[in-house]
Design a protein around this motif. Structure first.
Motif, PDB file in Angstrom:
ATOM      1  N   ASP A   1      -5.704  -9.341 -33.982  1.00 30.99           N
ATOM      2  CA  ASP A   1      -4.669  -9.482 -32.954  1.00 30.99           C
ATOM      3  C   ASP A   1      -3.317  -9.708 -33.613  1.00 30.99           C
ATOM      4  OD1 ASP A   1      -6.321  -9.331 -30.604  1.00 30.99           O
ATOM      5  OD2 ASP A   1      -7.167 -11.245 -31.225  1.00 30.99           O
ATOM      6  N   THR A   2      -2.379  -8.855 -33.275  1.00 35.35           N
ATOM      7  CA  THR A   2      -1.044  -9.005 -33.835  1.00 35.35           C
ATOM      8  C   THR A   2      -0.029  -8.535 -32.813  1.00 35.35           C
ATOM      9  OG1 THR A   2       0.440  -8.344 -35.609  1.00 35.35           O
ATOM     10  CG2 THR A   2      -1.139  -6.699 -34.871  1.00 35.35           C
ATOM     11  N   ASN A   3       1.142  -9.068 -32.868  1.00 33.62           N
ATOM     12  CA  ASN A   3       2.213  -8.495 -32.047  1.00 33.62           C
ATOM     13  C   ASN A   3       3.471  -8.305 -32.869  1.00 33.62           C
ATOM     14  OD1 ASN A   3       3.154 -11.063 -32.311  1.00 33.62           O
ATOM     15  ND2 ASN A   3       3.618 -11.367 -30.148  1.00 33.62           N
ATOM     16  N   GLY A   4       3.280  -8.156 -34.175  1.00 40.88           N
ATOM     17  CA  GLY A   4       4.460  -7.995 -35.009  1.00 40.88           C
ATOM     18  C   GLY A   4       5.259  -9.270 -34.943  1.00 40.88           C
ATOM     19  N   GLY A   5       6.522  -9.147 -34.735  1.00 38.20           N
ATOM     20  CA  GLY A   5       7.363 -10.319 -34.592  1.00 38.20           C
ATOM     21  C   GLY A   5       7.289 -11.203 -35.807  1.00 38.20           C
ATOM     22  N   ASP A   6       7.632 -12.429 -35.637  1.00 39.61           N
ATOM     23  CA  ASP A   6       7.739 -13.301 -36.791  1.00 39.61           C
ATOM     24  C   ASP A   6       6.872 -14.545 -36.681  1.00 39.61           C
ATOM     25  OD1 ASP A   6       9.390 -14.302 -34.724  1.00 39.61           O
ATOM     26  OD2 ASP A   6      11.108 -13.312 -35.657  1.00 39.61           O
ATOM     27  N   GLN A   7       6.031 -14.602 -35.633  1.00 39.76           N
ATOM     28  CA  GLN A   7       5.171 -15.771 -35.518  1.00 39.76           C
ATOM     29  C   GLN A   7       3.819 -15.497 -36.167  1.00 39.76           C
ATOM     30  OE1 GLN A   7       5.254 -16.546 -31.342  1.00 39.76           O
ATOM     31  NE2 GLN A   7       7.088 -17.798 -31.511  1.00 39.76           N
ATOM     32  N   TYR A   8       2.960 -16.482 -36.069  1.00 41.63           N
ATOM     33  CA  TYR A   8       1.638 -16.343 -36.655  1.00 41.63           C
ATOM     34  C   TYR A   8       0.883 -15.192 -36.007  1.00 41.63           C
ATOM     35  CZ  TYR A   8      -3.269 -17.145 -37.564  1.00 41.63           C
ATOM     36  OH  TYR A   8      -4.565 -16.976 -37.918  1.00 41.63           O
ATOM     37  N   ASN A   9       0.301 -14.356 -36.812  1.00 41.87           N
ATOM     38  CA  ASN A   9      -0.602 -13.309 -36.360  1.00 41.87           C
ATOM     39  C   ASN A   9      -1.760 -13.292 -37.344  1.00 41.87           C
ATOM     40  OD1 ASN A   9       0.893 -11.182 -34.308  1.00 41.87           O
ATOM     41  ND2 ASN A   9       2.302 -12.324 -35.572  1.00 41.87           N
ATOM     42  N   GLU A  10      -2.865 -12.726 -36.904  1.00 43.97           N
ATOM     43  CA  GLU A  10      -4.010 -12.686 -37.818  1.00 43.97           C
ATOM     44  C   GLU A  10      -3.700 -11.852 -39.054  1.00 43.97           C
ATOM     45  OE1 GLU A  10      -7.500 -13.500 -34.531  1.00 43.97           O
ATOM     46  OE2 GLU A  10      -6.990 -11.433 -35.030  1.00 43.97           O
ATOM     47  N   ASP A  11      -2.877 -10.853 -38.910  1.00 48.08           N
ATOM     48  CA  ASP A  11      -2.552 -10.024 -40.069  1.00 48.08           C
ATOM     49  C   ASP A  11      -1.662 -10.769 -41.061  1.00 48.08           C
ATOM     50  OD1 ASP A  11      -0.706  -9.729 -37.856  1.00 48.08           O
ATOM     51  OD2 ASP A  11       0.365  -8.286 -39.099  1.00 48.08           O
ATOM     52  N   THR A  12      -0.735 -11.583 -40.547  1.00 50.12           N
ATOM     53  CA  THR A  12       0.115 -12.325 -41.485  1.00 50.12           C
ATOM     54  C   THR A  12      -0.712 -13.363 -42.236  1.00 50.12           C
ATOM     55  OG1 THR A  12       0.793 -13.700 -39.612  1.00 50.12           O
ATOM     56  CG2 THR A  12       2.333 -12.045 -40.343  1.00 50.12           C
ATOM     57  N   TYR A  13      -1.714 -13.883 -41.563  1.00 47.20           N
ATOM     58  CA  TYR A  13      -2.592 -14.845 -42.223  1.00 47.20           C
ATOM     59  C   TYR A  13      -3.325 -14.176 -43.396  1.00 47.20           C
ATOM     60  CZ  TYR A  13      -6.686 -17.712 -43.134  1.00 47.20           C
ATOM     61  OH  TYR A  13      -7.667 -18.436 -43.757  1.00 47.20           O
ATOM     62  N   ILE A  14      -3.877 -13.013 -43.149  1.00 50.54           N
ATOM     63  CA  ILE A  14      -4.610 -12.313 -44.218  1.00 50.54           C
ATOM     64  C   ILE A  14      -3.678 -12.026 -45.386  1.00 50.54           C
ATOM     65  CG2 ILE A  14      -5.769 -10.143 -44.807  1.00 50.54           C
ATOM     66  CD1 ILE A  14      -6.833 -10.089 -41.923  1.00 50.54           C
ATOM     67  N   ARG A  15      -2.503 -11.560 -45.058  1.00 55.19           N
ATOM     68  CA  ARG A  15      -1.556 -11.242 -46.119  1.00 55.19           C
ATOM     69  C   ARG A  15      -1.193 -12.485 -46.916  1.00 55.19           C
ATOM     70  NH1 ARG A  15       3.918 -11.146 -47.047  1.00 55.19           N
ATOM     71  NH2 ARG A  15       4.494  -9.515 -48.529  1.00 55.19           N
ATOM     72  N   ASP A  16      -0.975 -13.566 -46.206  1.00 50.59           N
ATOM     73  CA  ASP A  16      -0.639 -14.818 -46.876  1.00 50.59           C
ATOM     74  C   ASP A  16      -1.723 -15.238 -47.871  1.00 50.59           C
ATOM     75  OD1 ASP A  16       1.832 -15.813 -46.211  1.00 50.59           O
ATOM     76  OD2 ASP A  16       1.007 -17.743 -45.598  1.00 50.59           O
ATOM     77  N   GLN A  17      -2.964 -14.915 -47.527  1.00 47.51           N
ATOM     78  CA  GLN A  17      -4.079 -15.321 -48.369  1.00 47.51           C
ATOM     79  C   GLN A  17      -4.285 -14.400 -49.564  1.00 47.51           C
ATOM     80  OE1 GLN A  17      -6.072 -18.189 -47.616  1.00 47.51           O
ATOM     81  NE2 GLN A  17      -4.289 -18.435 -46.294  1.00 47.51           N
ATOM     82  N   LEU A  18      -4.074 -13.139 -49.389  1.00 45.20           N
ATOM     83  CA  LEU A  18      -4.582 -12.183 -50.370  1.00 45.20           C
ATOM     84  C   LEU A  18      -3.523 -11.310 -51.055  1.00 45.20           C
ATOM     85  CD1 LEU A  18      -7.723 -10.868 -48.415  1.00 45.20           C
ATOM     86  CD2 LEU A  18      -7.625 -12.701 -50.097  1.00 45.20           C
ATOM     87  N   ASN A  19      -2.268 -11.440 -50.657  1.00 49.05           N
ATOM     88  CA  ASN A  19      -1.264 -10.503 -51.154  1.00 49.05           C
ATOM     89  C   ASN A  19      -1.210 -10.460 -52.689  1.00 49.05           C
ATOM     90  OD1 ASN A  19       1.106  -8.773 -50.897  1.00 49.05           O
ATOM     91  ND2 ASN A  19       2.220 -10.546 -51.711  1.00 49.05           N
ATOM     92  N   ASP A  20      -1.195  -9.265 -53.219  1.00 49.08           N
ATOM     93  CA  ASP A  20      -1.023  -9.065 -54.660  1.00 49.08           C
ATOM     94  C   ASP A  20       0.427  -8.637 -54.889  1.00 49.08           C
ATOM     95  OD1 ASP A  20      -0.924  -8.269 -57.261  1.00 49.08           O
ATOM     96  OD2 ASP A  20      -2.393  -6.645 -57.067  1.00 49.08           O
ATOM     97  N   ALA A  21       1.213  -9.570 -55.407  1.00 54.84           N
ATOM     98  CA  ALA A  21       2.650  -9.305 -55.542  1.00 54.84           C
ATOM     99  C   ALA A  21       2.947  -8.251 -56.602  1.00 54.84           C
ATOM    100  CB  ALA A  21       3.386 -10.597 -55.877  1.00 54.84           C
ATOM    101  N   THR A  22       1.996  -7.984 -57.474  1.00 52.17           N
ATOM    102  CA  THR A  22       2.266  -6.973 -58.506  1.00 52.17           C
ATOM    103  C   THR A  22       2.118  -5.562 -57.971  1.00 52.17           C
ATOM    104  OG1 THR A  22       0.007  -6.817 -59.303  1.00 52.17           O
ATOM    105  CG2 THR A  22       1.393  -8.530 -60.273  1.00 52.17           C
ATOM    106  N   ALA A  23       1.549  -5.435 -56.792  1.00 49.23           N
ATOM    107  CA  ALA A  23       1.355  -4.105 -56.219  1.00 49.23           C
ATOM    108  C   ALA A  23       2.558  -3.733 -55.369  1.00 49.23           C
ATOM    109  CB  ALA A  23       0.090  -4.080 -55.372  1.00 49.23           C
ATOM    110  N   ASP A  24       2.818  -2.440 -55.282  1.00 46.67           N
ATOM    111  CA  ASP A  24       3.878  -1.978 -54.386  1.00 46.67           C
ATOM    112  C   ASP A  24       3.411  -2.016 -52.939  1.00 46.67           C
ATOM    113  OD1 ASP A  24       5.738  -1.217 -56.477  1.00 46.67           O
ATOM    114  OD2 ASP A  24       4.321   0.383 -56.932  1.00 46.67           O
ATOM    115  N   ILE A  25       2.139  -1.769 -52.751  1.00 44.52           N
ATOM    116  CA  ILE A  25       1.574  -1.736 -51.398  1.00 44.52           C
ATOM    117  C   ILE A  25       0.232  -2.469 -51.430  1.00 44.52           C
ATOM    118  CG2 ILE A  25       0.582  -0.229 -49.616  1.00 44.52           C
ATOM    119  CD1 ILE A  25       2.561   1.957 -50.579  1.00 44.52           C
ATOM    120  N   ASN A  26       0.000  -3.305 -50.443  1.00 42.07           N
ATOM    121  CA  ASN A  26      -1.299  -3.948 -50.296  1.00 42.07           C
ATOM    122  C   ASN A  26      -2.003  -3.376 -49.076  1.00 42.07           C
ATOM    123  OD1 ASN A  26      -1.894  -6.571 -52.090  1.00 42.07           O
ATOM    124  ND2 ASN A  26       0.318  -6.298 -51.856  1.00 42.07           N
TER     125      ASN A  26
END
Lengths: 312, 1043
Positions: free
Chosen positions: B884-909
């Motif tokens: 569930d996501t609605n974009g925007g800037d509040q908490y969404n399930e997708d932002t949570y996943i990204r917060d947990q797993l993002n690989d900053a060395t990659a151009d795209i995750n």
């Protein structure tokens, strides 16, 4: 059973280390060095540039070095280049207004008749979203009064051009939300006196409103601010005068006393107002301790869940 | 339904037709019909209503503007409403819009036509009868959703009904079998309307049984709700059908009160709808199924909701021919006009080479440029020009007095044979000079008289006496056919005993010039009319007395034309004749035994073998060329022109079989000429499975306005650092017309330039390592010694870059449930190979993906509180199986996943999710109102983060494709959003829209089309030039360097 836990723990740790390995293998270190060298050279190259060209040119380097600073174990050279680019940018008058204009122009272009006529009347926010993303991603690394004013003025811009409305088609892309949200995130990075303490990758409920109130106080001259790592108190005209600081402190004290009086009368709980410059600087050891505690807690939870699953 | 007070347009109605667009042949044409009614007709207590109706239609040859009238009709609240009623055509979409000021229009209704009438209430004529005493006041009426459906009995033993419609959720085609049985009375009632619950159902029932779909189309929330109402309503519908209650028209809702003094309505007509996106418009498919003809392949039928009715993998639009002109609808410039039959194809851009009179060979009469032949030799009165080389025409050499004069050449054929006129000395005396025709067997040859016999006094010789054979009037030229035939005045001289000559037997006749080393011509039969000869068996007459009708012979005479033909062509669909002027009538095609108007060629003066015509300037188009059925001005077809070649004195005087064009700039005193060479760049895909991934963009120029990124040019991506782009240049070149290509910093087959002297030459283009990435360079093109002043081809340098992608398979941990891991995750080898095939040839980027080990996360845990909104429909809950996501800037399930797993060395995750389909949550007024599912992937562009559905087995039935391949395609598409931006090529919100580019079969070639189009079998991988630019910007600004 204990051996099973140990195996689990090893597997878990191996995943963690495997991820770290992804981040810091030799190749990545080499890329970092190349990147740092490039921007050292670019800094020199930028000296011959006119201000607008220089802002555009250096902003990419600033964002790039800032990005590297988000990685664990980045090299000290990254800090050095970051600060050099930052100083170079801040020294250019109009460095923040440049980005404000870029954002406004991109929006005007997206809504211009010639753009709309080529799109069956539909709006493409794609370029606008790119421009403002870059603008705020840069501004959040420019600790200047001009940048605070530029960012702060966007706090009331709640329009989210990407928000779907009834009847809209589903889309498989999500833009960066409202300028208000982007401004809030930028101020979070810039300002040491956060009215909200969240550092998640998203805004907490009410966080925008808190920053909007904060900025109102700044505009009214009832509050000063400090940048991360800089003890100087600023208002929107520059470093705040001693007289102004004394005035604010006096007002705050009086307000706090009135508040305490009101709450005594009403019997409510006293909530302390954040001080003008109250927050101690953040330190890595504290973060590490917290991280360690979280890790231990997680491991504990992990093992407990494992025991529950196995009915122990 | 009986009509109350039927009333056609009253006399007080003024009807004005205003053509808004210039070209009658484009689908974007609009016709505005403005009708005003005197307010005296409609006085109301508080409101005076002016009524305007505006009809906008696509001006096809068939007129889709609906017939209409005013009528009083009972509304469903039993009031009588003054209505505007219009007839709908099956497969055509109508949008009723309303305005108070003719400036701001609001859509009121959208109707998918099925052949019935549609009534729009404009004002209340009679109020509804008062309710019986004691009846509680009625609720205000709710607005109904219009749904057009096709019902057909399902073939086979399973029974049921096959229901097809255009999706209410995503506009795509829907086909579902429901368990209902329909009344036999349907066979007499093909069209039926009624309202059930909140839906206006418009049914079309062809009666023919069809095979049910193997798998029902997946239903979105709107489709699902509608289908539930339909299924519940079937018994009631059957009852009404059985009672033969014919409803071919809706009962409209009452007109709402309006405080304004005026209201206007207009109906937009869209006949370009192609719901199943097979290249054949909906109306055409309805028509084909109704009349039973139009299929080019057995088993293919017209079905507006099924793109591949015979299941052969080829879209039906490529196998249906609505207008019977032999060109499948998908490639037909107008499937409603059988005189428009040259198929759509790669269109050329033109290099314009000015003819500089540097040698003085043509200087004596520089304005007398006559013709160009298919070798690109330009004929002047006294010289020829080819690729910068002048060849003066030799004067006649016979006679002894030296007084033979060359009046000049008249025509040249494609074999470089020239006929002209000179003075002939009948005897050695200047007093005995007479006019005579000469021919040059080659431009360098000495001319010989056109005569039948060695002794001219004993036989006949030719002449032109027509003053109207003029150089500067394209309607007054003669032709010399490639087999050496022309018509001339024939004369014979006879000398008397005193040596005086008399002229006799003057008449018209055809002449055939000698071949090889011959010197005597052959005189043909005497004719009463002058004839023009084009090719063996094709000629037409030209009457000196200017009688209006002309005659064409192929070789037998066809019925008379109503005009003197300027040019006649043998085409695959019959003989095509152009009139002398725009006012002389419509061009005609002789087909099926009769001359038929061919409006596509209005303004045309000449045409090449591939159907590309040149025409008279019109509608602000200077020196236009008919490309893919659209007139294109010279500034677009030959981009980059400046100066005299862009002003209104430019005209195109003739074109050749293979497409060379001669341009002239008048006025006469300063007349200049130029040669236009058509250039097409044919793509050479490195992998035939990725047809469009070539690094050539000859596609964007097909749009009405390709924008500044393209500037009307053909573009080639020149890789620097590594790689090369293979191209094939298609242009009618020969050894006399060497074409040299060069550009600073660009290598052609590893050389600094390349010279091409034949059609279809292939070569490689690369950029030197010193060329800056992103640099754009126009190709310098030289024809012989002459450099082009237009810039038809541009090259964009893109350096080799590596895009690093981290792919994170993510499982879903939900307390109390089994961990859900993604079913389908590509390997690094699969992903690298696929992405490199799509992107490397187009933007010179290679992908380095890392498949990170699986992580299971408790990500499916959003609550309504996270969206800061109430959730009365219980859309959001922990473990609901949706991201569930609605974009925007509040908490969404997708932002949570990204917060947990993002690989900053990659151009795209990229996160490949198990246990969660992807959807957006729509919130307004602090309430979660609805959700929208996003089929397979979703991108957060600011963060360069992509979410991919890892459980796509469910999708297999829908697409019938390999799911792994579909996932790879989805990943490539979502990566495209990171690189080139948001929006889609077919939905109007793309960063690179390409104005007016609507044919779905062509839009489908693009990688960045919406989900509806990517599901089609012909979906492609094309990135256009504007997208190369966006990708270049993105790659330059990557935060990890390598920019």
């Amino acid at each position: 059973m204990r051996s099973v836990y140990i195996i689990f723990a090893l597997v878990f740790c191996s995943h963690v280390f495997a991820d770290m390995e992804i981040i810091w293998n030799l190749d990545n270190r080499k890329k970092e060095a190349t990147h740092v060298d490039l921007w050292n050279a670019n800094l020199k190259k930028s000296m011959a540039m006119q201000s607008t060209e220089k802002i555009e040119f250096l902003s990419l380097g600033l964002r790039g070095m800032a990005h590297r600073k988000t990685m664990n174990d980045y090299s000290p050279e990254v800090d050095s280049v970051y600060q050099s680019i930052q100083s170079a940018l801040i020294s250019i008058p109009g460095h923040a207004d440049y980005f404000v204009n870029e954002v406004k122009q991109a929006k005007a272009h997206a809504l211009s008749p010639e753009e709309l006529s080529g799109r069956d009347g539909k709006i493409s926010w794609s370029n606008y979203n790119r421009v403002r993303s870059e603008a705020f991603d840069t501004l959040e690394h420019l600790p200047s009064v001009e940048a605070v004013r530029a960012v702060g003025d966007f706090l009331d811009d709640e329009e989210d051009p990407n928000a779907l409305r009834p009847g809209d088609e589903a889309t498989d892309t999500l833009g960066p939300g409202s300028n208000s949200g982007l401004a809030t995130m930028a101020l979070r990075s810039l300002i040491q006196d956060d009215p909200v303490k969240s550092k998640n990758g998203w805004l907490e409920l009410g966080e925008k409103k808190a920053w909007q109130q904060w900025y109102e106080q700044i505009k009214l001259g009832n509050r000063t601010f400090r940048f991360e790592g800089d003890p100087t108190e600023y208002d929107l005209n520059g470093p705040a005068s001693g007289q102004k600081l004394a005035h604010i402190t006096r007002d705050r004290k009086r307000d706090a006393e009135r508040q305490v009086g009101r709450e005594r009368t009403s019997g409510s709980t006293v909530v302390a107002e954040p001080a003008v410059a109250s927050k101690p600087s953040k330190s890595m050891p504290v973060a590490l301790v917290i991280a360690g505690l979280v890790l231990l807690g997680s491991l504990g939870w992990y093992f407990r869940k494992g025991r529950e699953r196995e009915g122990i | 339904m009986s009509k109350l007070s039927p009333r056609r347009w009253p006399k007080a109605v003024a009807v004005d037709y205003v053509r808004l667009s210039n070209s009658p042949s484009t689908r974007k044409d609009s016709v505005l019909v403005l009708c005003k009614l005197s307010f005296l007709l409609f006085t109301m207590k508080y409101l005076t209503t002016f009524l305007s109706l505006v009809l906008m239609s696509m001006a096809f040859a068939r007129d889709f503007r609906p017939a209409s009238h005013l009528e009083n009709i009972p509304a469903y609240n039993s009031s009588i409403q003054e209505c505007y009623v219009f007839e709908t055509a099956p497969g055509v979409a109508y949008t009723v819009e309303v305005s108070n000021n003719l400036s701001n229009w609001t859509p009121q209704d959208e109707i998918y036509g099925l052949g019935g009438e549609y009534a729009v209430a404009m004002r209340e004529f009679t109020p509804p009868p008062p309710p019986p005493p004691g009846t509680p006041p009625a609720n205000p009426p709710t607005l109904a959703t219009n749904v057009s459906l096709r019902l057909q009995p399902a073939s086979g033993t399973a029974g049921g009904v096959v229901v097809a419609w255009r999706s209410l959720d995503h506009d795509g085609p829907m086909i579902v079998r429901i368990a209902a049985e329909i009344d036999p009375g349907w066979n007499q009632i093909p069209i039926f309307w009624n309202r059930f619950a909140d839906y206006n159902f418009y049914f079309w029932h062809p009666g023919v049984a069809v095979a049910p779909p193997a798998v029902n189309s997946p239903l979105g929330p709107k489709d699902s709700a509608m289908l539930a109402v339909l299924e519940a309503s079937v018994p009631a519908i059957n009852q009404q059908i059985a009672a033969s209650i014919l409803h071919s028209r809706n009962a409209p809702p009452p007109a709402p009160p309006d405080p304004d003094s005026k209201r206007f309505w207009r109906v937009k007509v869209d006949s370009s709808l192609d719901t199943d996106q097979d290249g054949s418009p909906d109306w055409a498919e309805f028509e084909i199924v109704a009349r039973g003809t139009g299929s080019m392949v057995p088993g293919v039928i017209g079905d507006a909701f099924n793109s591949d009715t015979n299941g052969d993998g080829i879209p039906d639009g490529q196998q249906l021919d609505t207008d019977g002109d032999g060109t499948p609808d998908a490639f037909d410039p107008d499937p409603n006009d059988n005189t428009a039959f040259y198929p759509l194809g790669p269109i050329p851009r033109y290099a314009l080479f000015p003819i500089q009179d540097t040698t003085g060979a043509g200087a004596s009469q520089p304005y007398e440029v006559l013709q160009i032949n298919d070798k690109s030799r330009v004929l002047y009165r006294k010289a020829t020009w080819i690729a910068g080389v002048w060849t003066p025409l030799a004067p006649p050499s016979n006679g002894s007095s030296g007084m033979q004069l060359l009046a000049g050449a008249y025509a040249i054929n494609d074999n470089d044979v020239i006929i002209g006129k000179g003075r002939y000395e009948l005897r050695a005396d200047p007093e005995y000079l007479t006019n005579l025709l000469y021919f040059w067997s080659s431009p360098q040859a000495v001319p010989l008289p056109v005569k039948q016999n060695a002794d001219i006094n004993q036989a006949y010789a030719g002449d032109f006496v027509y003053p109207y054979l003029s150089a500067n009037d394209p309607t007054r030229k003669t032709f010399l056919s490639n087999d050496g035939i022309f018509t001339g005045v024939t004369r014979k001289w006879t000398a008397d005993a005193d040596g005086n000559f008399s002229e006799k037997d003057v008449h018209y006749s055809t002449w055939t010039l000698p071949t090889g080393a011959g010197s005597l011509s052959t005189k043909g039969p005497v004719s009463q009319e002058m004839q023009f000869h084009k090719s063996p068996g094709l000629s037409w007459n030209f009457k000196p007395d200017f009688t209006p009708n002309g005659k064409v012979f192929i070789p037998a005479a066809l019925p008379d034309l109503p005009f003197q033909p300027l040019q006649v062509f043998a085409t695959p669909q019959g003989t095509l004749a152009f009139p002398e002027s725009d006012t002389a009538g419509s061009p005609k095609l002789f087909t099926q035994g009769a001359w038929k108007d061919a409006p596509l060629y209005q303004h045309a003066t000449d045409m090449s073998d591939d159907g590309i015509a040149i025409g008279r300037s019109h509608d602000n188009l200077i020196a236009p060329i008919l490309l893919n059925g659209k007139w294109t001005g010279i500034t677009r077809s030959a981009p980059g022109l400046t100066g005299i070649w862009t002003d209104s004195n430019v005209r195109l005087s003739n074109t050749t079989a293979s497409g060379w064009i001669l341009a002239q700039h008048s006025p006469v005193a300063t007349d200049k000429a130029a040669v236009l060479l058509p250039i097409r760049i044919i793509e050479s895909p490195p992998d035939p499975s990725f047809l469009e991934a070539t690094g050539v963009d000859a596609y964007s120029i097909k749009s009405e306005d390709s924008g500044p990124a393209v500037s009307n040019k053909i573009w080639i991506m020149a890789p620097s650092g590594s790689g090369s782009t293979k191209v094939q240049l298609k242009s009618p070149l020969n050894d006399k017309t060497p074409l040299e290509l060069s550009a600073d910093g660009i290598k052609f087959d590893d050389g600094p330039n390349i010279t091409l002297a034949a059609d279809n030459r292939k070569f490689d283009i690369t950029a030197s390592s010193s060329s800056n990435s992103g640099m754009e360079i126009p190709l310098t093109i030289k024809l012989g010694t002459v450099e082009t002043v237009s810039r038809p081809i541009g090259v964009k340098v893109m350096k080799r870059r590596t895009i690093k992608v981290s792919v994170h398979p993510v499982g879903s941990l939900v307390e109390g449930k089994t961990t859900n891991e993604p079913d389908t995750v590509p390997t690094k080898a699969q992903l690298d190979e696929f992405l490199n095939k799509v992107y490397t040839p187009q933007i010179n980027a290679v992908f380095d993906t890392t498949i990170v080990p699986l992580r299971n996360l408790e990500w499916d845990k959003a609550t309504p509180a996270d969206f800061g909104a109430a959730d009365p429909n219980n859309y959001i809950s922990v473990g609901n199986g949706w991201l569930d996501t609605n974009g925007g800037d509040q908490y969404n399930e997708d932002t949570y996943i990204r917060d947990q797993l993002n690989d900053a060395t990659a151009d795209i995750n990229i996160y490949i999710l198990g246990g969660g389909r992807i959807r957006t949550v729509l919130t307004w007024d602090n309430t979660i109102r609805t959700v929208k599912s996003i089929v397979l992937g979703m991108t957060r562009v600011k963060e360069n983060t992509i979410f991919i559905d890892g459980d796509i087995g469910w999708y297999h039935g829908l697409i019938g494709n390999d799911t792994g391949m579909e996932q790879l395609r989805t990943i490539a598409h979502e990566i495209g959003h990171c690189l080139v931006g948001e929006g889609h090529a077919d939905t109007g919100d793309s960063a690179v829209k390409l104005k007016g580019f609507n044919p779905t079969n062509l839009v489908q070639e693009r990688l960045m089309v919406s989900g509806n189009l990517t599901r089609k079998p012909v979906a492609g991988f094309r990135l256009v030039k504007g997208e190369w630019d966006e990708a270049e910007k993105w790659m330059k600004k990557r935060l990890n360097g390598d920019n």
